[in-house]
Write a protein that holds these residues in place. Sequence first.
Motif, mmCIF file in Angstrom:
data_model
loop_
_atom_site.group_PDB
_atom_site.id
_atom_site.type_symbol
_atom_site.label_atom_id
_atom_site.label_comp_id
_atom_site.label_asym_id
_atom_site.label_seq_id
_atom_site.Cartn_x
_atom_site.Cartn_y
_atom_site.Cartn_z
ATOM 1 N N LEU A 225 0.824 -1.211 0.000
ATOM 2 C CA LEU A 225 0.000 0.000 0.000
ATOM 3 C C LEU A 225 0.860 1.264 0.000
ATOM 4 O O LEU A 225 0.497 2.272 -0.610
ATOM 5 C CB LEU A 225 -0.935 -0.001 1.210
ATOM 6 N N TRP A 230 -1.480 4.412 -1.391
ATOM 7 C CA TRP A 230 -2.920 4.348 -1.158
ATOM 8 C C TRP A 230 -3.262 4.563 0.311
ATOM 9 O O TRP A 230 -4.347 4.209 0.764
ATOM 10 C CB TRP A 230 -3.461 2.983 -1.603
ATOM 11 N N ILE A 231 -2.340 5.139 1.030
ATOM 12 C CA ILE A 231 -2.547 5.352 2.463
ATOM 13 C C ILE A 231 -2.378 6.843 2.776
ATOM 14 O O ILE A 231 -1.830 7.603 1.970
ATOM 15 C CB ILE A 231 -1.573 4.498 3.309
ATOM 16 N N LEU A 261 -5.773 3.530 5.574
ATOM 17 C CA LEU A 261 -6.097 3.513 4.154
ATOM 18 C C LEU A 261 -6.689 4.860 3.748
ATOM 19 O O LEU A 261 -7.540 5.412 4.440
ATOM 20 C CB LEU A 261 -7.112 2.395 3.880
ATOM 21 N N ALA A 268 -7.574 2.547 -3.747
ATOM 22 C CA ALA A 268 -7.463 2.050 -2.377
ATOM 23 C C ALA A 268 -8.784 1.423 -1.927
ATOM 24 O O ALA A 268 -8.809 0.362 -1.296
ATOM 25 C CB ALA A 268 -7.077 3.190 -1.432
ATOM 26 N N TRP A 271 -9.246 -1.916 -3.642
ATOM 27 C CA TRP A 271 -8.417 -2.934 -2.988
ATOM 28 C C TRP A 271 -9.104 -3.463 -1.732
ATOM 29 O O TRP A 271 -9.165 -4.681 -1.504
ATOM 30 C CB TRP A 271 -7.053 -2.337 -2.635
ATOM 31 N N TYR A 272 -9.646 -2.545 -0.924
ATOM 32 C CA TYR A 272 -10.284 -2.942 0.332
ATOM 33 C C TYR A 272 -11.556 -3.747 0.062
ATOM 34 O O TYR A 272 -11.777 -4.814 0.655
ATOM 35 C CB TYR A 272 -10.615 -1.690 1.151
#
Length: 536
Positions: A225, A230-231, A261, A268, A271-272
């Motif tokens: 990440l 993406w954080i 996140l 992002a 992805w989650y």
Amino acid sequence: MIKNTIWTIIFILTFLNSYGQSFKKIKIEPGEHWYGLTVRDGDKVPYESGYKLDLNANVLDNQAQPLLLSSKGRYIWNDNPFACTFEKDTIVFSKFTTPFYIGKFGNTLKDAYLNASKQWFPFKGKMPDSLLFKAPQYNTWIELVYNQNQKDILKYAHSIIDNGFEPGVLMIDDNWAPYYGRFEFRKDRFPDAKMMIDELHQLGFKIMVWVSPFIRPDCEESRYLTEKRWIMMDGEGKNLLWKDAHKPFIASWWNGYSMVLDLSQKDAVDWYQNNLHSLVETYHLDGFKFDAGDPEFYLGSVAKNNISANLNIQTQLWGNIGLQFSLNEYRSNWKHGGEPLAERLRDKGHNWKDLLKLIPDMTNASLLGYPFACPDMIGGGEYGSFLNLKNYDQDLVVRSAQCSSLMPMMQFSVAPWRILDSTHLDAIKKSLLLRKKFTSYIINLAKKAAQTGEPIVSNLEYKFPNQGFEKCNNQFMLGDDILVAPVVTKNNKRLVYFPKGYWMDQNNKLISGPKVLSFDVAIDELLWFRKVDNKK
């Protein structure tokens, strides 16, 4: 048809009149009372002189809206958070970045709410899964806390059935995964999680698991990440822009220190969500308990991006993820009124002071557009209040269950069959039988709420304006017809305030309001009264 036309014209004029007003103060009219803002402060409504709140990066561990509602038909809305202070005859506003909108239609609290909800958080005809209303919910938190494991979860579920309780949604709480950011059951505690969930399904349960937006900083997922950026990034105390930041932002929250996140980035979020759907497919899960999305956790040196100036947006975006699952639960949320999300009150302690807060918090949730609300776990959900507890207050557990039984949802965590004697356990079961009689009524109210925004439960001022109920916060209305007056103090007695009209008690005795009556209430009794049209 004429009536609808008049409504439309007044609606448009009100909107045009109020559009974009920028102000720092508003005068409180004589006899005017104000509600809203945050669910957690329901016990403080209507707000009085001296009350203050700053909604910037702050929802007080519960749901909130940038909304104030008046008993005289007015409302105040802002698209973004603000701070306010109530003075003797004035509300003073500060720390706002966008204009306020003042609306007025009619002259009551109900008028104010319905007008505001239509304009700013219209309901969409959808509600959470009906099982959340139909049957009791069960959460493994108080029984297992951080020791979530296959053996004890199955034992808890079988005990529910063996003790004569109806299966419903079962939530597996925090610490079922190896670490935050890893979307699988930990093998040391769950040797065969899929088999466990299949067995729970066979018992009649649907299964949700606890999730959060946090990522362990030193793991495979965090490296991936970080590489993708993406954080949330760290501004390093220099107000760095996101593109110039070099390292992840580390949030401090109740379980330690974690990466976060960045939910403003679509990749992002994808992805989650893909990980959540993988959990559903792999283990046959049914939904998720979305926790720890509070904006308070993001305070600090966050690198500047499109949400850093308003951290409440991260909480709002966290709320969006749950819309993919009809079985969902949120404890903290921002600007999600009108959505098909199950919203639970923040954790309450195992004490009478917190039991007193259930009714005003629930009715304030309704006024903020969160009708699909669940009072906290029966007997309390704040596990710290159970630590080193020598004796459970059995009366408290029963009164908590009774208070929840005619609310939209009810949720167990501490096992009543473990901590209660037969008298108190029978009282709990009696409250469940009462709820069973009202289940269809409650579900129909939920369906109506999904269409119109009308609350499932409301305070008396909402239903009976100008009768002196502005500060009545220990009884509530279920729909239009059922007045509910739980015992919420240690004494087995209470006063009941009856609005104008005729009310029938459970023994078909007629009561003519307005009137105040005192009742002695046995431990297995819940006072409720049905509104009837006339003496007949």
